[in-house]
Design an enzyme around this catalytic site. Structure first.
Site, PDB file in Angstrom:
ATOM      1  N   PHE A 306       0.780  -1.268   0.023  1.00 44.79           N
ATOM      2  CA  PHE A 306      -0.085   0.157  -0.121  1.00 44.79           C
ATOM      3  C   PHE A 306       1.023   1.214   0.119  1.00 44.79           C
ATOM      4  CE2 PHE A 306      -2.878  -3.048   1.880  1.00 44.79           C
ATOM      5  CZ  PHE A 306      -4.295  -2.778   1.131  1.00 44.79           C
ATOM      6  N   ASP A 307       0.676   2.272  -1.009  1.00 42.94           N
ATOM      7  CA  ASP A 307       1.057   3.478  -0.579  1.00 42.94           C
ATOM      8  C   ASP A 307       0.438   4.065   0.774  1.00 42.94           C
ATOM      9  OD1 ASP A 307       2.014   6.297  -0.976  1.00 42.94           O
ATOM     10  OD2 ASP A 307       0.007   6.817  -1.679  1.00 42.94           O
TER      11      ASP A 307
END
Length: 626
Positions: A306-307
């Site tokens: 995930f960013d």
């Protein structure tokens, strides 16, 4: 005589075959009986024969060719009832298939039905109704309660609750005000809006979603491609096998029956019908999957990266805590909001927004204000000079922060930014600001682990301390901080080599390189984001990241459905083949079982349209990751 449509032809053929059967039972093979059987064969068989010959022009030997050869052979040896029964059953099965397949496309059809029919715009001071295609960029579009918005645009006047289900899959309408963006295809449930048209026609988010969903259905899964290659060689092989069987047995009926029961209809349709149903379900729930191959891959990923900003967090600084010393908390907020009045800094805007929420409209402005680059603000408010900023600002102005060090370090350890407020050498308060984690993020991480994802990590350009705090809060398996875009690509490659296929989840703006390089790129909040729409393989149209769990569960359910269909189709074909060889399955019975198997395969795929609907059990949630 008017041309009969498909439904009417089926009805006519049904009447003729019913009369043929009754006459056969009552009068055996009387000339009148044979006439009705031939009439049935003509009505039901001519469309089949035409399709077979059309396919042969392109050197395609398909199912229609097998049936045509079998029926022609049956007529040649005088098996008129078998010819009539086979052609009717094939025609009836084809009709039922087409009607059932329409059901699998119902979610996509529902999207098409949401396309706006008209647009009301102001031209030369007058309201006029136009085709949405005739709206010009910059036009002011008026939308009243119950009407569909025909453009992507910005609200310039009015307030309304807008149902965005067609775009984002969100079930509840959202309150939209001046300066908010709206999408074509969404519906004003209550209120009144004037919208400046920013994107029109084929450039709107809604039009692009429709285009992508339609394209996705044409992008075939690997399993589907294999089955199509298989059938290309399988069908001519069956004709050769039937000819060889006749050569050795001289039993023409047996050879013709083999042709009919060997039709690979259920096998060929087993994969595409599941893929179409799966993609339709995704579209209904605000998850855009770009094709069958992506649908297959999605359920196989082992790592999800995930960013942080805008993905796991809301992407907007928010006040999380206010500590006041020797002053009322509301007074501290009022002073801080006035002091930040001329600031364009995101932290300053966060303080102003929070103060407005707590206290209402803030009156007043600084008599003097000085921005101190990299440190904060010095502002004169009601004759008093205040400082608002970081440690450096206060240290350089002779403030003693030692007794506040524990509070400051505690906030920083949580990944939060501490804005200090002070005057005349005294610290008046500390306002903690952070990019808040999305409400559904923690539950999503838990669901992903229950679904068997072996590694859930975070890749961020943010500092080590902030990344560590978020990773700890969400119970991630790991995090990588202070990464440039190219670093994210490198880390993804390392994760894929170590753990297997990886999916990258980002907001589609600064994550484009990582989204493109991952085995699967998944964009969050893709509605209206051009980069996300183009780069990612899977797009979550709203910012509800919990839908990623639905997408993975849907992928696995779709692949499972495909396998069920394939195994069932192979089993039916094997049983029919054994039945033919022991002479217990005749032409008409073989065709009946074949068509029923095709229909059952389609009905099984239709079940995917209900995946994820409310009322599913906890067990289903854990098995599918819904």
């Amino acid at each position: 005589m008017p041309k009969l449509n498909k439904k009417n032809k089926v009805i006519l053929a049904a009447v003729l075959v019913s009369v043929s059967f009754l006459l056969k039972e009552l009068m055996s093979y009387d000339p009148l009986t044979i006439v009705f059987m031939l009439a049935t064969t003509a009505v039901a068989g001519i469309p089949i024969f035409k399709k077979a010959f059309e396919a042969l022009k392109y050197r395609i030997v398909g199912i229609d060719a097998l049936v045509t050869i079998a029926v022609t052979g049956a007529l040649f040896i005088g098996e008129y009832w078998e010819a009539a029964a086979v052609t009717f059953l094939f025609m009836f099965g084809d009709y039922l298939e087409s009607r059932t397949i329409e059901k699998t496309r119902s979610s996509i059809k529902a999207l098409l039905d949401l396309a706006p029919d008209t647009a009301r715009v102001i031209r030369d001071g007058t309201e006029i109704e136009l085709d949405p295609e005739d709206v010009i960029e910059g036009d002011i579009v008026i939308v009243k309660p119950g009407e569909k918005i025909s453009v992507d645009g910005t609200i310039v006047e009015g307030n309304a609750y807008v149902n965005q289900a067609a775009i984002t899959g969100e079930s509840l309408p959202l309150n939209k005000e001046v300066e908010d963006g709206v999408f074509s295809g969404t519906i004003v449930e209550s209120g009144y809006l004037k919208i400046r048209a920013d994107k029109i026609g084929d450039d709107t988010t809604f039009a692009r979603i429709l285009e992508m969903v339609e394209e996705a259905q044409d992008k075939k899964a690997k399993t589907q491609k294999f089955l199509e290659r298989f059938s290309r060689y399988y069908t001519p092989g069956i004709i050769v096998l039937a000819a060889a069987l006749y050569f050795f047995t001289r039993d023409l009926v047996l050879s013709l029956t083999l042709l009919v029961i060997a039709c690979p209809g259920a096998l060929v349709i087993s994969t595409p019908v599941s893929i179409v149903a799966g993609i339709g379900n995704g579209a209904k729930h605000g998850v855009l999957v770009k094709g069958g191959e992506i649908m297959e891959k999605l359920g196989t990923i082992k790592v999800i990266a995930f960013d942080k900003t805008g993905t796991l967090t809301i992407g907007k600084p928010t006040v999380t805590e206010v500590a006041a010393f020797g002053i009322e908390k509301n007074e501290l907020l009022r002073i801080a909001a006035i002091g930040e009045g001329y600031s364009e800094h995101p932290l300053g805007r966060a303080i102003i927004n929070y103060a407005s929420e707590q206290l209402g409209s803030i009156e007043g402005h600084p008599e003097e204000a000085e921005m101190v680059t990299g440190q904060g603000i010095r502002a004169k408010i009601e004759g008093q000079v205040y400082l608002l900023g970081n440690r450096k600002l206060f240290n350089e102005n002779g403030y003693d922060l030692e007794k506040y060090e524990e509070i400051l370090r505690s906030e920083e350890d949580k990944g939060q930014t501490a804005v200090i407020v002070g005057a005349e050498g005294n610290v008046l308060g500390i306002i903690a600001i952070a990019d808040v984690v999305r409400e559904d993020a923690k539950k999503l991480i838990k669901n992903l682990k229950e679904q068997g994802i072996s590694k859930v990590v975070m890749l961020t350009g943010d500092n080590e301390r902030a990344a560590k705090a978020i990773a700890k809060e969400l119970e991630l398996d790991g995090y990588y901080a202070e990464l440039l875009p190219q670093d994210k690509v490198r880390v993804l490659m390392e994760l894929q080599e170590k753990y297997g296929p990886a999916g990258m989840v980002g907001d589609g703006v600064n994550d484009a390189p990582a989204l493109a390089s991952a085995e699967l790129g998944i964009a969050v909040g893709g509605a209206g984001k051009d980069v996300a729409m183009e780069t990612a393989d899977v797009i979550l149209m709203s910012e509800e990241i919990r839908k990623l769990s639905h997408a993975i569960g849907l992928s696995r359910a779709t692949v499972r459905n495909m396998k069920q269909n394939i195994y069932f189709a192979i089993a039916v074909a094997a049983l029919l083949l054994m039945g033919v060889l022991v002479k217990t399955v005749n032409l008409s019975l073989g065709m009946l079982v074949h068509e029923m198997s095709v229909l059952l395969v389609i009905i099984n795929a239709v079940r995917l349209l209900g995946f994820g609907d409310k009322g599913s059990s906890r067990k289903k949630v854990l098995q599918t990751g819904e």
